[in-house]
Design an enzyme around this catalytic site. Structure first.
Site, PDB file in Angstrom:
ATOM      1  N   GLU A 101      71.026  87.253  83.260  1.00 38.51           N
ATOM      2  CA  GLU A 101      71.104  87.371  84.717  1.00 38.51           C
ATOM      3  C   GLU A 101      72.490  87.817  85.181  1.00 38.51           C
ATOM      4  OE1 GLU A 101      69.140  85.036  88.536  1.00 38.51           O
ATOM      5  OE2 GLU A 101      69.295  84.030  86.610  1.00 38.51           O
TER       6      GLU A 101
ATOM      7  N   HIS B 234      64.027  79.187  98.152  1.00 41.52           N
ATOM      8  CA  HIS B 234      64.446  77.976  97.429  1.00 41.52           C
ATOM      9  C   HIS B 234      65.046  76.949  98.386  1.00 41.52           C
ATOM     10  CE1 HIS B 234      64.742  79.117  92.872  1.00 41.52           C
ATOM     11  NE2 HIS B 234      63.531  78.807  93.261  1.00 41.52           N
TER      12      HIS B 234
ATOM     13  N   HIS C 175      54.122  49.607 100.196  1.00 37.71           N
ATOM     14  CA  HIS C 175      54.066  48.362  99.430  1.00 37.71           C
ATOM     15  C   HIS C 175      53.419  48.607  98.069  1.00 37.71           C
ATOM     16  CE1 HIS C 175      54.609  46.972 103.515  1.00 37.71           C
ATOM     17  NE2 HIS C 175      54.735  45.718 103.131  1.00 37.71           N
TER      18      HIS C 175
ATOM     19  N   LYS D 241      60.828  51.016 104.972  1.00 43.84           N
ATOM     20  CA  LYS D 241      60.545  49.701 104.404  1.00 43.84           C
ATOM     21  C   LYS D 241      59.794  49.875 103.095  1.00 43.84           C
ATOM     22  CE  LYS D 241      58.092  45.350 105.312  1.00 43.84           C
ATOM     23  NZ  LYS D 241      56.988  44.739 106.055  1.00 43.84           N
TER      24      LYS D 241
END
Length: 1551
Positions: free
Chosen positions: A253, A268, A1162, A1191
């Site tokens: 590259e 991206h 949960h 939470k």
């Protein structure tokens, strides 16, 4: 078995075919000898038949060919979120444990995640082992598997850690794609289209043709990819060959390989924010469009190429904008995180960059990149492309002296050409077609109705239309037309020609919200009169329309009003040749509107082979023969003359020259006359030939106004003329443009409103506008939100010209609206005229998060629901005016409602009621409470008005109370007109209407006493403060908790609720545990909870069974409705489960108003340890939806689970985290959690077993034991203080809350002693300060509160940052006074109350401050020594204080009195006489209930108290109440906790 091989880096290692599992096995075992082969895949892939076949084949073949070798398998969880360091380490540990060595061969069987990560494992394990890539998704076949790039993700971005490690083989078995869902297949096509777009136009053209078949096959109920396997193999090969060639030329590259990143710089960045909801290909698709637009903005890529790329991607079902409906639904609330700054930060750390410089691949044409490399891009250019608002900077002298501009093809001609070509026979090549939203909708519609086959040539510049001779067919899909008015009118007529099919019998045309307001009735009426059957699906006279197929066009004589839109006329003209009989079209009633456009249509019909003849006997009448259009070989669309007015006007405004090379005097378009008829008389030099037009502007500031000009032949150009007129000398009056009121917006009004922002006044006339020009120096720069474009392309382009003449940059909203006719307008302005543009991102505030301010509030509800009383309270609370709409109606009609109903009936009354509602919403839109009658919701029109009011951000409040009480009340009230139906039946009928018309709901508890009414008023005031945004929940800076109520019916435990909740920061109502989940029952429970726990915020929770609750998981719709009802009830906090559907989450987030959101999850199984990536994903999801808190609740199976949670807590701090473990071993997590810890209480007896709940007292005690809370000391200081009740009050509260604190007495009159001996101690916690130190202590305070400053005395001292930053002096005496009145039902007092302060000492100052805070309009002062009172008056200049003179004492109105004189000393006779007069004049009764507070708490009953209560029936409040209430406030300042009121009250009283 056919296998295609592709060479990469000199080796034919890429094999492509269909059903080649046996080849994969044979080739691997034969060519790659090894002692150990390891197949690594994910748990999803392992369940597919293709994978099982591959594994079985490998095992059998290995036993034959290499019996001494072994086969291992390893599976990882699926998904991008597992492509990380942790998973890589787990794979490596497995390989090491299995004794794998350097001769190991790994087969990566899966999609891009597997290929990237397992390739990286192979690159690093034993310093590199051999790897075989077996991609199983389309995306991985054409992208990640080829080229040797391997990587894992980090928190900062995708693929940031990796290596180049070439696979030994890449086996692309297209049969694996059969296992993929539709969305994943579409996802892969993004990379395929990308590769063709950068490299091979021929392949791109093939892909355009394959899209329809591809999408049809994968959308089938049971897709069979074998039927398109040849095309799929070609598709994979086309991409793979390009990538292999590029990689071979540039493996690491260094340059050329960067071209493969087209669409990825922006894509991206989007993916990094939207993952995992959005897929890689979807983000790259959007990235490609944005980077193509960037190329166009920089003047490199033609607009037609952008349009072609968009169409191709959309044809494969890929998103081309984050705003697309389906894509927006997928990403949900994460869309809010796509902020330009965040995106650019992501781009700045892209691997392709040169240091901090962003590099991007630019497209030159379809199939070719610009200069075959990535280019450095400036952030400013990206910002323009990525935002929908733009600042236009002053043009100054940056523009060229002369320029030639070719505008896009005419919208009018383009749309007509497409209709004629689609209806015609043969193939035509249309050149210079406008590539815009309008024509895109037109092309899509023609293809959907099978009217033509469409393809592209010349990089998209030429559109090839093969017409089907007028044979059109009904389609299943709705035809969406956006806001394309021309397309909607033409296609309405075309749809009348559509034939039915076996399955489809109609065509549906629809559009956006604005399109659904625009008129089309005249055209529909003409068509229905001629035999068509058309139904309005929504609003009468506008889209959406349902047009029945097969009825055809009868023909014969058709009459249209001459005043109707020329587009209606053109629509019928173009379709007329396909009527059953020859058509005679007559325009009756005068001269037609826009005759030139009618002439244009007729001329174009001739070009396509149909001659229209004009009647010789009737004016404006046309004869159209029956015929079939014959498509010409080529048709060139003339540039849009309306669009050409903008560059020509630019020249006029800037003293420069502009040439339009392809529009001249021979043009069919009316707007072609703009230069000659408008700009020339205004002072411009105009040169026009038959084919071109050049305009040169006069010296700046010398343009002349046009006293009068009829612009009827070129109505669209009036906007351009208007902005030129704005800076011309004199007044310009434009007429003949009435039709512009019903375009994309009311353009005349829009022009008047927006010109005003520039300091230019303009007036609407009957059919036009008058503009009063200003000198250039007097042109103002619009402030605030700049220019509103009304989603109208012509408004946006016109004002972009005027904006550049201002001294400062001007903001233009909705710049993308120019896509209708000139998508590249901003690019032309930037690249051709050198204008400086600056992208601007408008950060929209949360829906409903703005304070209501002075906007009027509408009240609805059943008769006798308490509307009159609560409306009055509401008006008092907000200081609004109360307007009863029934009374307004009676006054307006001069008749009693009861009589009106009796004489004219309910229908007449409802009609008048609707008129009054609309009038009042318009006339009294600010500062009013509009109280409506109970039946306002009976009519559709008032319901629509109320719903529109809520949509615009207004509050419609539904008031309700217990229905039985309502029935009882009404049955006793003879003053109201009788219901014709049973009251309960009326409620059942109206209930749904009340709910749909309101955005807030308040339930009034039944009141039987004055105290209950007082409490209701207080509760209602707090509710109103919440929904108007004046008092929303704020997380305390200290530790916070909430107590959970799990009772099925709160009515059974009202006293317990208050006791268990008062020391918490919120109270949780578990809606799923209530006796039933009917909204009426929930409203009643919330009403009761508010009446008991008056000051506490409510946390509203509906927990499903899978999340440790009771609500059924499968009832998603029921859950959505309950959550939305919670928002309507104005609760402070709502719990939103992260397992909810994206649509539910998005709706709750978007309609949250002032309610805070807890995003919760949960796991009660305990399977998820806190170092599992799933917890990080859930936290990230909570952050991404913009919840206020996250939470997360796990289950502790070991003590160490708490330590893992604390490590997680340290790492995740973007949003406040409520993180706890359930179970007995999880108790430590509750102790360590600081934010809204769920707690129980000692008084709650039926606690759930095994959950590990703790009370606040238990948490504090445990926290002290482990060092989280340190011992502190507090004192009451002053002289004398030996009998002070402060130690008893504070120590009782410490004990109740488990705090390791001690409160003692320090008797002294020396402030210095207090400072040196107490305040310097490391355990110092705070002081209660009394006489004589309230003034002396101030010099040792680093800061003073506002109340302490104004009162001039300090009674409370607290350390700032443990004393390291000094000490805060505060005053809680005034709170003690104010709260004493509030707790004595002060809220019942009606209207503004005046107050009286008796005494002139230090406490008097606190009393004045308190009475002012309670809203007293005037405060009187009374004292034995009047000179002291003058000092008080001077100290509070902004308060309305008045010394009470003896002559006035018996006449003033006073409702609140504070006695601040010593309680144990005889009172002055003169003072007592004045006080006696005040008390006598304001005697207590049921209406007024005056209150007197005694500040002295010794003796318990003072002479003033006795006088007020016994002689004049005043309600008296003993001084001990003030002591307790100020102590309660002091305790909160010292500790951050709320003291238990009963406990401290008892402690003070029990001497």
């Amino acid at each position: 078995m056919s296998i295609e091989k592709v060479s990469i880096l000199g080796k034919e290692s890429i094999h492509v075919g269909y059903g080649i599992q046996s080849h994969i096995v044979e080739e691997t075992i034969k060519c790659l000898a090894s002692s150990t082969y390891v197949i690594i895949s994910d748990t999803n892939m392992s369940k597919t038949p293709t994978y099982e076949k591959l594994q079985d084949s490998f095992q059998k073949e290995l036993a034959k060919q290499r019996p001494q070798s072994r086969l291992l398998t390893y599976l990882i969880p699926p998904g991008e979120n597992h492509k990380n360091r942790e998973t890589k380490a787990e794979v490596e540990d497995f390989l090491l444990q299995q004794g794998c060595t350097r001769d190991t061969v790994i087969l990566a069987v899966g999609g891009g995640v597997i290929g990237d990560m397992i390739g990286f494992v192979a690159a690093t394990f034993m310093r590199g082992v051999r790897v075989v890539q077996v991609p199983t998704t389309l995306l991985s076949m054409v992208d990640s598997s080829v080229g040797g790039k391997t990587a894992i993700d980090t928190e900062l971005g995708k693929n940031f850690i990796g290596a180049f490690h070439q696979p030994e083989f890449v086996f692309c078995d297209v049969s694996f794609l059969q296992t993929l869902p539709k969305r994943q297949l579409i996802n892969g096509m993004a990379e395929v289209v990308k590769t063709a777009a950068i490299w091979d136009e021929t392949e791109f053209t093939r892909l355009e043709g394959f899209a329809k078949r591809f999408l049809a096959e994968i959308s089938a109920p049971t897709p069979n990819l074998e039927s398109i396997k040849d095309e799929l193999i070609k598709t994979v090969l086309g991409s793979v060959r390009v990538k292999a060639f590029v990689v071979s030329a540039d493996e690491k590259e260094g340059g050329l390989r960067n071209l493969l990143n087209f669409g990825h710089t922006i894509g991206h960045a989007i993916e990094a924010i939207l993952t995992p909801e959005a897929l890689h290909g979807e983000c790259v698709s959007i990235g490609m469009i944005k980077e193509a637009e960037l190329s166009r903005y920089l003047g490199i890529l033609p607009p037609s190429a952008v349009a072609r790329l968009s169409k191709c991607l959309a044809a494969y079902g890929l998103p081309i904008s984050v705003d697309e409906k389906i894509f927006s639904k997928i990403i949900g609330a994460k869309k809010n995180n796509l902020k330009i700054d965040s995106l650019i930060k992501k781009m700045l750390i892209d691997k392709k960059n040169d240091g901090s410089k962003i590099r991007c691949v630019l497209l030159e044409s379809i199939g070719k990149c610009y200069e075959s490399k990535a280019h450095q891009i400036f952030k400013e250019d990206i910002q323009v492309v990525m935002t929908d608002e733009v600042f236009v900077h002053p043009f100054a002298n940056r523009h060229p002296e002369s320029v030639s501009i070719t505008p896009p093809g005419s919208k009018s001609i383009s749309n007509r050409a497409l209709i004629l070509a689609a209806l015609g026979e043969g193939t035509t090549r249309i050149k210079n077609l406008l590539h815009s939203d309008d024509t895109k909708h037109m092309l899509d519609a023609v293809v959907l109705m099978k009217g033509a086959t469409v393809s592209f040539e010349d990089s998209g510049d030429t559109v090839v239309v093969q017409g089907h001779g007028g044979k059109l067919f009904a389609c299943k899909e709705e035809i969406y037309l956006g806001n394309a008015g021309t397309a909607s009118r033409f296609l309405t007529a075309v749809a009348a020609l559509v034939n039915s099919t076996q399955d489809e019998k109609s065509v549906t045309l629809t559009g956006n919200a604005r399109m659904q307001e625009r008129p089309i009735a005249a055209l529909v009426d003409a068509l229905t009169t001629n035999g068509s059957k058309v139904d309005y699906l929504n609003k009468q006279g506008s889209l959406p329309l349902k047009i029945e197929a097969g009825n055809g066009f009868k023909g014969g004589r058709i009459e249209l009003a001459a005043t109707t839109s020329s587009q209606y006329v053109s629509a019928i003209l173009m379709c007329a040749p396909y009527a059953e009989k020859e058509v005679t079209l007559s325009l009756v009633g005068g001269k037609p509107i826009s005759q030139l456009y009618i002439d244009m249509t007729i001329a174009m019909m001739k070009d396509f082979g149909v001659d229209v003849t004009k009647s010789e006997t009737e004016e404006y009448t046309y004869h159209i023969p029956k015929a079939v259009y014959q498509n010409p070989q080529e048709y060139v669309v003339e540039s849009d003359a309306s669009s050409a007015t903008y560059p020509l006007a630019f020249a006029a405004l800037t003293n420069s020259s502009c040439t339009i090379p392809n529009i001249g005097s021979s043009s069919l378009q009316g707007d072609a006359r703009f230069a000659v008829d408008v700009l020339k008389p205004m002072g411009c030099t105009v040169e026009q030939t038959s084919k071109s037009t050049t305009v040169t502007g006069p010296p700046i500031g010398t343009l002349k106004a046009l006293p009068e000009i009829d612009m009827e032949p070129m109505t669209d150009a009036f906007l351009t003329a208007s902005v030129v007129a704005a800076v011309s000398q004199g007044t310009t009056t434009i007429s003949g443009i009435a039709n512009q009121r019903v375009k994309e917006c009311n353009r005349i009004k829009a022009m008047v409103d927006e010109l005003a922002k520039f300091g230019v006044s303009a007036d609407e006339t009957e059919d036009g506008i008058s503009i009063h020009g200003v000198q250039l120096k007097d042109l103002k720069t619009p402030g605030g939100r700049g220019v509103k474009t009304y989603d109208d392309h012509r408004v946006a382009m016109s004002f972009s010209l005027l904006a550049g003449l201002c001294k400062d940059p001007v903001l233009i909203q909705e710049r993308s609206t120019t896509g209708k006719t000139w998508p590249g307008w901003w690019d032309v302005l930037h690249s051709k005229f050198n204008a400086k543009l600056e992208g601007h991102e408008y950060i929209r505030q949360r829906s409903g998060s703005l304070r209501n301010g002075d906007r009027s509030i509408v009240i609805i509800g059943m008769r006798a629901a308490g509307k009159t009383t609560l409306s009055r309270w509401l008006a008092e609370h907000l200081n609004f005016k109360l307007l009863d709409l029934d009374q307004y109606l009676e006054k307006k009609l001069a008749v009693d409602i009861k009589l009106l109903v009796k004489e004219k009936g309910w229908d007449y009354f409802r009609e008048k009621e609707t008129e009054v509602l609309n009038e009042c919403l318009e006339k009294f839109g600010k500062g009013h409470i509009l109280a409506t009658g109970g039946g306002i919701v009976e009519g559709e029109k008032p319901r629509e008005a109320l719903k529109n009011y809520t949509k615009s951000g207004g509050i419609v409040l539904h008031l309700h109370r217990d229905l039985k009480e309502t029935v009882n009340f009404l049955s006793k009230d003879p003053t109201r007109p009788a219901y014709s139906d049973d009251i309960e039946e009326v409620w059942k009928r109206r209930e749904k209407w009340y709910h749909e018309c309101s955005n807030y709901h308040f339930y009034s508890t039944h009141c039987t006493s004055e105290a209950e009414f007082a409490n209701l008023k207080l509760v209602f005031a707090k509710f109103v403060s919440k929904i108007t945004g004046d008092d929303t929940f704020v997380l305390p800076a200290t530790r916070s908790t909430f107590v959970t109520l799990t009772y099925p019916d709160l009515r059974k435990v009202p006293s317990l609720i208050k006791d268990v909740s008062e020391t918490s920061n919120a109270v949780e109502l578990r809606v799923d545990l209530l006796a039933n989940q009917e909204t009426a029952y929930i409203a009643e429970q919330i009403g009761l909870l508010r009446s008991v726990a008056t000051d506490l915020p409510i946390l509203y929770t509906v927990r499903t069974k899978s999340q440790c609750g009771q609500y059924p998981d499968e009832d998603e719709e029921g859950m959505r409705k309950l959550l939305m009802f919670g928002l309507k009830m104005g609760v402070d906090i709502i719990d939103l489960q992260l397992i909810s559907s994206p649509s539910t989450i998005a709706e709750v987030i978007s309609k949250r108003g002032h309610t805070k959101i807890i995003a919760s999850h949960h796991d009660f199984t305990g399977d998820l340890k806190w170092d599992n990536v799933e917890w990080k994903n859930k936290y990230a999801q909570g952050v991404s939806i913009d919840a206020d808190f996250v939470k997360l609740v796990g289950m502790a199976k070991t003590f160490d689970d708490n330590l893992l949670l604390e490590n997680f807590r340290r790492q995740n701090t973007e949003k406040p985290l409520i993180g706890i473990n359930m179970g007995p071993q999880g108790k430590l997590s509750r102790v360590l959690n600081k934010v809204l810890t769920p707690v129980t209480h000692e008084l709650i007896t039926d606690k759930p077993i095994g959950v590990g709940q703790l009370s606040l007292k238990e948490i504090n005690q445990a926290l002290f034991q482990i060092g989280g809370l340190l011992e502190k000391e507090f004192w009451v200081v002053g002289f004398p203080v030996s009998h002070s009740r402060s130690p008893a009050l504070h120590n009782a509260a410490y004990a109740a809350l488990g705090l390791p604190y001690k409160f003692d007495i320090f008797e002294t009159d020396d402030a210095e002693k207090v400072y040196t001996q107490l305040m310097q101690k490391p355990t110092f916690g705070g002081l209660a300060v009394t006489i004589p130190l309230k003034l002396d202590i101030k010099k040792y305070c680093t800061e003073l509160s506002e109340s302490a400053k104004l009162i001039g005395a300090v009674n409370t001292v607290t350390p700032i940052a443990d004393g390291r930053k000094g000490f805060l002096g505060d005053n809680t005496d005034w709170i003690g006074i104010a709260n004493s009145f509030k707790k004595a039902d002060f809220a019942l007092a009606s209207g503004v109350t005046n107050g009286l302060v008796v005494g002139g000492g230090g406490t008097s100052r606190a009393a004045i401050f308190a009475l002012h805070s309670l809203g007293c309009q005037k405060i009187y002062l009374l004292n034995r020594t009047e000179s002291k009172l003058q000092d008080l008056v001077d100290s509070f200049p902004d308060y309305d204080l008045e010394i009470l003179l003896e002559k006035n004492a018996s006449s003033v109105s006073i409702g609140l009195v504070v006695s601040c004189v010593p309680g144990d000393k005889a009172l002055d006779e003169t003072l007592m006489k004045k006080l006696d007069g005040v008390l006598s004049n304001n005697k207590g009764d049921k209406q007024t209930r005056p209150l007197l507070l005694e500040a002295a708490y010794k003796p318990r009953v003072t002479p003033i108290m006795e006088l007020a209560k016994e002689k004049y029936d005043w309600t008296v409040i003993p001084g001990v109440e003030m002591l307790v209430n100020q102590g309660e406030a002091q305790f909160k300042l010292h500790t951050g906790y709320t003291a238990p009121y009963k406990v401290i009250h008892s402690a003070v009283l029990n001497e």
